[in-house]
Design a protein around this motif. Structure first.
Motif, mmCIF file in Angstrom:
data_model
loop_
_atom_site.group_PDB
_atom_site.id
_atom_site.type_symbol
_atom_site.label_atom_id
_atom_site.label_comp_id
_atom_site.label_asym_id
_atom_site.label_seq_id
_atom_site.Cartn_x
_atom_site.Cartn_y
_atom_site.Cartn_z
ATOM 1 N N TYR A 357 28.675 35.761 13.412
ATOM 2 C CA TYR A 357 27.394 36.380 13.764
ATOM 3 C C TYR A 357 26.894 35.837 15.092
ATOM 4 N N GLY A 358 26.058 36.618 15.714
ATOM 5 C CA GLY A 358 25.403 36.201 16.945
ATOM 6 C C GLY A 358 23.920 36.489 16.850
ATOM 7 N N ASP A 359 23.149 35.830 17.682
ATOM 8 C CA ASP A 359 21.713 36.054 17.732
ATOM 9 C C ASP A 359 21.293 36.036 19.193
ATOM 10 N N ASP A 360 20.210 36.716 19.508
ATOM 11 C CA ASP A 360 19.711 36.711 20.881
ATOM 12 C C ASP A 360 18.212 36.925 20.880
ATOM 13 N N ALA A 361 17.603 36.789 22.026
ATOM 14 C CA ALA A 361 16.144 36.840 22.136
ATOM 15 C C ALA A 361 15.598 38.256 22.051
ATOM 16 N N TYR A 362 16.482 39.260 22.031
ATOM 17 C CA TYR A 362 16.017 40.636 22.181
ATOM 18 C C TYR A 362 16.237 41.508 20.948
ATOM 19 N N ASN A 363 16.784 40.959 19.873
ATOM 20 C CA ASN A 363 17.106 41.813 18.724
ATOM 21 C C ASN A 363 15.993 41.877 17.672
ATOM 22 N N ASN A 364 14.929 41.075 17.848
ATOM 23 C CA ASN A 364 13.789 41.082 16.912
ATOM 24 C C ASN A 364 14.218 40.890 15.458
ATOM 25 N N GLN A 365 15.248 40.072 15.231
ATOM 26 C CA GLN A 365 15.803 39.923 13.891
ATOM 27 C C GLN A 365 15.616 38.525 13.298
ATOM 28 N N ASP A 366 15.465 37.486 14.138
ATOM 29 C CA ASP A 366 15.488 36.096 13.648
ATOM 30 C C ASP A 366 16.715 35.902 12.769
ATOM 31 N N LEU A 367 17.836 36.417 13.244
ATOM 32 C CA LEU A 367 19.039 36.530 12.418
ATOM 33 C C LEU A 367 19.566 35.174 11.959
ATOM 34 N N ASP A 469 15.613 24.324 16.004
ATOM 35 C CA ASP A 469 14.486 24.258 16.924
ATOM 36 C C ASP A 469 14.127 25.666 17.399
ATOM 37 N N TYR A 470 12.978 25.787 18.016
ATOM 38 C CA TYR A 470 12.473 27.097 18.410
ATOM 39 C C TYR A 470 13.373 27.760 19.445
ATOM 40 N N ARG A 471 13.933 26.976 20.359
ATOM 41 C CA ARG A 471 14.784 27.569 21.395
ATOM 42 C C ARG A 471 15.972 28.291 20.777
ATOM 43 N N SER A 472 16.682 27.613 19.897
ATOM 44 C CA SER A 472 17.859 28.223 19.276
ATOM 45 C C SER A 472 17.484 29.384 18.370
ATOM 46 N N LEU A 473 16.422 29.219 17.595
ATOM 47 C CA LEU A 473 16.082 30.210 16.582
ATOM 48 C C LEU A 473 15.426 31.462 17.152
ATOM 49 N N TYR A 474 14.812 31.361 18.342
ATOM 50 C CA TYR A 474 14.057 32.510 18.853
ATOM 51 C C TYR A 474 14.352 32.891 20.309
ATOM 52 N N HIS A 475 14.785 31.959 21.140
ATOM 53 C CA HIS A 475 14.877 32.243 22.574
ATOM 54 C C HIS A 475 16.307 32.454 23.088
ATOM 55 N N HIS A 476 17.255 31.723 22.547
ATOM 56 C CA HIS A 476 18.593 31.671 23.136
ATOM 57 C C HIS A 476 19.536 32.746 22.588
ATOM 58 N N PHE A 477 20.639 32.931 23.315
ATOM 59 C CA PHE A 477 21.807 33.620 22.780
ATOM 60 C C PHE A 477 22.602 32.578 21.997
ATOM 61 N N GLU A 478 22.843 32.834 20.710
ATOM 62 C CA GLU A 478 23.501 31.874 19.840
ATOM 63 C C GLU A 478 24.624 32.553 19.055
ATOM 64 N N CYS A 479 25.436 31.741 18.391
ATOM 65 C CA CYS A 479 26.507 32.300 17.555
ATOM 66 C C CYS A 479 26.864 31.321 16.443
ATOM 67 N N GLY A 480 27.593 31.830 15.454
ATOM 68 C CA GLY A 480 28.047 30.996 14.349
ATOM 69 C C GLY A 480 28.942 31.797 13.433
ATOM 70 N N ALA A 481 29.340 31.173 12.331
ATOM 71 C CA ALA A 481 30.176 31.836 11.330
ATOM 72 C C ALA A 481 29.701 31.430 9.949
ATOM 73 N N LEU A 482 29.447 32.425 9.111
ATOM 74 C CA LEU A 482 29.092 32.183 7.717
ATOM 75 C C LEU A 482 30.377 32.170 6.893
ATOM 76 N N LEU A 483 30.581 31.118 6.114
ATOM 77 C CA LEU A 483 31.805 30.939 5.332
ATOM 78 C C LEU A 483 31.486 30.976 3.845
ATOM 79 N N TYR A 484 32.327 31.696 3.104
ATOM 80 C CA TYR A 484 32.143 31.774 1.652
ATOM 81 C C TYR A 484 33.495 31.596 0.962
ATOM 82 N N ASN A 485 33.546 30.619 0.060
ATOM 83 C CA ASN A 485 34.768 30.314 -0.698
ATOM 84 C C ASN A 485 35.991 30.095 0.197
#
Length: 533
Positions: A357-367, A469-485
């Motif tokens: 997944y990715g997140d960015d400041a413009y998607n209004n998702q707080d993903l 922090d607020y920068r990562s959660l709301y301002h920056h372009f971020e990414c990660g991976a959700l893992l299950y089992n």
């Protein structure tokens, strides 16, 4: 000739470092001077009324009250979290003209509007290369426990689950670097590299040497890095230097003194993609300290990363291409790269699910925050967290506390030493509230911990670039991976427990009282401004 080349590289590095530090200072001071001039104007106006127009002081007072009242109405009717609104009310209430001017400068983001428009276009363009969501319905039902978050990620920003990808966990930067270098040597088609920080030091020189050899063998290489995070590399001079070696380089949202309006919307992602078959993400950047090489600020830098093999790479390819093309006038041949992602090179499917997944400041998702909230809300036994910073909104704070009150063991490892003094002081104030309400917090004593990880109940985890922090959660372009089992979840849990046992000390109420009173005062006073930092 080899020694001469090394000396030139060293001279270039020193030159670039000095040049970019000068550019950065000009950028920062130009903004600071602008704000200072507005503040001085406000103070001069106050002084003028006191000394020469004291009989009209009520006019100044009345106008200030009117400005604050109008501003409060505007804030109350605007979108956004209350923490951000409160942070703006303080300067506006004390210095109305200065505060409103700062607010307008902060929110008049013409560059951000252009970036948002371009990013939305690119997301629509790349969406056409994705498979139909209906083909995932059966697999989603088979993994019903994560059906909710799977549907959220698919429907919010087209982040598809992968059921045929393998994941390997690296518990420190040294292990990541060794594997990363070996995989680079195997590249045959293309290499995409995207990092917040690329320092011009020994680790990067080693990577560039490998990239040069791959280019000589016909491999396409692209490098994307952030203008603020990678200060010493953020010049046209260095971009041209990389291009002279066949490496296509690009600076994410370059800065222009005074006029730059996107200084908070940085590319904080960590992504590597090799041939569409192998990829990496996590907390590490490209710098000696992340790999514990040569001289460094801390005794030991603790970080982590994962290697992904299989079709899950597709989402990272799309994220990279979207960010890469933000500043481009002509679009890429997206199909060529996206369709290269499959599970052909995965010898054996290990089972489980991975959702990049990715997140960015413009998607209004707080993903990214929603993923963290989901893990906390669904935990039954434990949630283990590592983060370098704790500057969180009320919703996340209350969710952590609620999980602890439900009987879930909520444990967080944070640094015992600061890399940024002010954020460290503010973070301790947030931590005080958590430990007062049953959340266990541990200080990492071996050095500095930079890993950003959640793991819960032996079956779900996420790892990536997203700080608490607020920068990562709301301002920056971020990414990660959700893992299950995934099998590596056990490795992530074991890594956490080994740190608790060998390298950490619990942070208690007594620990907070031992925290210097001056630092506590700074944290409490500046906590209100945490959303803007």
């Amino acid at each position: 000739m080899g020694n001469k080349g090394k000396k030139k590289s060293h001279r270039d590095r020193i030159f670039l470092s000095k040049k970019m530090k000068s550019i950065m200072k000009n950028f920062l001071f130009s903004r600071i001077i602008l704000f200072a001039l507005i503040l001085l104007f406000q103070l001069a106006l106050y002084l003028f009324f006191i000394l020469w127009l004291s009989s009209y002081a009520h006019v100044l007072l009345g106008s200030n009250v009117l400005i604050v009242f109008i501003f409060m109405i505007i804030l109350a009717n605007s979108n956004g979290k209350n923490e951000f609104k409160i942070a703006w009310l303080v300067p506006v209430s004390i210095f109305p003209i200065f505060g409103v001017a700062m607010y307008l400068l902060y929110h008049t983001n013409g560059g951000g509007k252009r970036t948002k428009k371009r990013l939305l276009y690119l997301k629509e363009k790349t969406e056409s290369y994705l498979p139909d969501k209906s083909i995932y319905s059966e697999k989603i039902e088979e993994n019903a426990e994560i059906k909710g978050i799977t549907n959220f990620l698919m429907n919010s920003d087209n982040f598809y689950p992968s059921y045929d990808s393998n994941v390997t966990y690296f518990k420190n930067g040294e292990l990541f670097f060794e594997d990363f270098m070996a995989q680079l040597e195997k590249a045959k088609k293309f290499i995409f590299i995207e990092f917040f920080i690329i320092d011009l030091d020994e680790s990067w020189e080693k990577i560039v040497s490998v990239l040069e050899r791959r280019v000589a063998d016909g491999v396409e290489v692209r490098v994307l890095y952030d203008a603020i995070g990678s200060v010493t590399a953020s010049s046209k001079f260095y971009v041209d230097y990389l291009k002279s070696k066949g490496i296509d380089a690009q600076i994410f949202l370059p800065l222009f003194p005074v006029f730059s309006t996107q200084q908070n919307n940085r590319d904080h992602r960590k992504i590597v993609i090799i041939d569409g078959h192998v990829g990496y993400t996590g907390g590490v950047n490209i710098s000696n300290e992340y790999f514990n090489m040569e001289k460094r600020r801390f005794n030991y830098w603790k970080d982590n990363a994962i290697r992904i093999e299989g079709s899950a790479i597709r989402s990272f390819v799309i994220m990279f291409l979207q960010t890469w093309n933000i500043s481009k006038k002509r679009d890429d041949n997206f199909k060529r790269y996206i369709e290269s992602c499959d599970s052909a090179n995965v010898a054996k499917n290990e089972g489980g699910v991975i959702i990049p997944y990715g997140d960015d400041a413009y998607n209004n998702q707080d993903l990214a925050e929603n993923i963290y909230l989901y893990i906390l809300d669904n935990a039954k036994k434990y949630v283990y967290i590592t983060t370098p910073y704790v500057l969180i909104d009320n919703q996340l704070s209350e969710t952590l506390i609620f999980a602890a009150h439900r009987g879930v063991e909520v444990s967080i490892i944070v640094p015992s030493v600061p890399d940024h003094f002010v954020t460290f002081c503010i973070g301790r104030v947030f931590i005080k509230k958590l430990i007062d309400n049953g959340v266990k917090v541990y200080e990492y004593k071996k050095g500095f911990i930079h890993a950003k990880t959640f793991v819960s109940d032996d079956k779900i985890a996420t790892i990536g670039s997203v700080n608490l922090d607020y920068r990562s959660l709301y301002h920056h372009f971020e990414c990660g991976a959700l893992l299950y089992n995934k099998p590596c979840i056990k490795d992530i849990k074991n890594d956490f427990e080994e740190m608790i046992q060998n390298d950490c000390k619990e942070f208690t109420q007594k620990s907070y009282k031992k925290f210097p009173w001056f630092n506590r005062m700074i944290g409490r006073i500046l906590k209100v401004f945490a959303p803007l930092m």
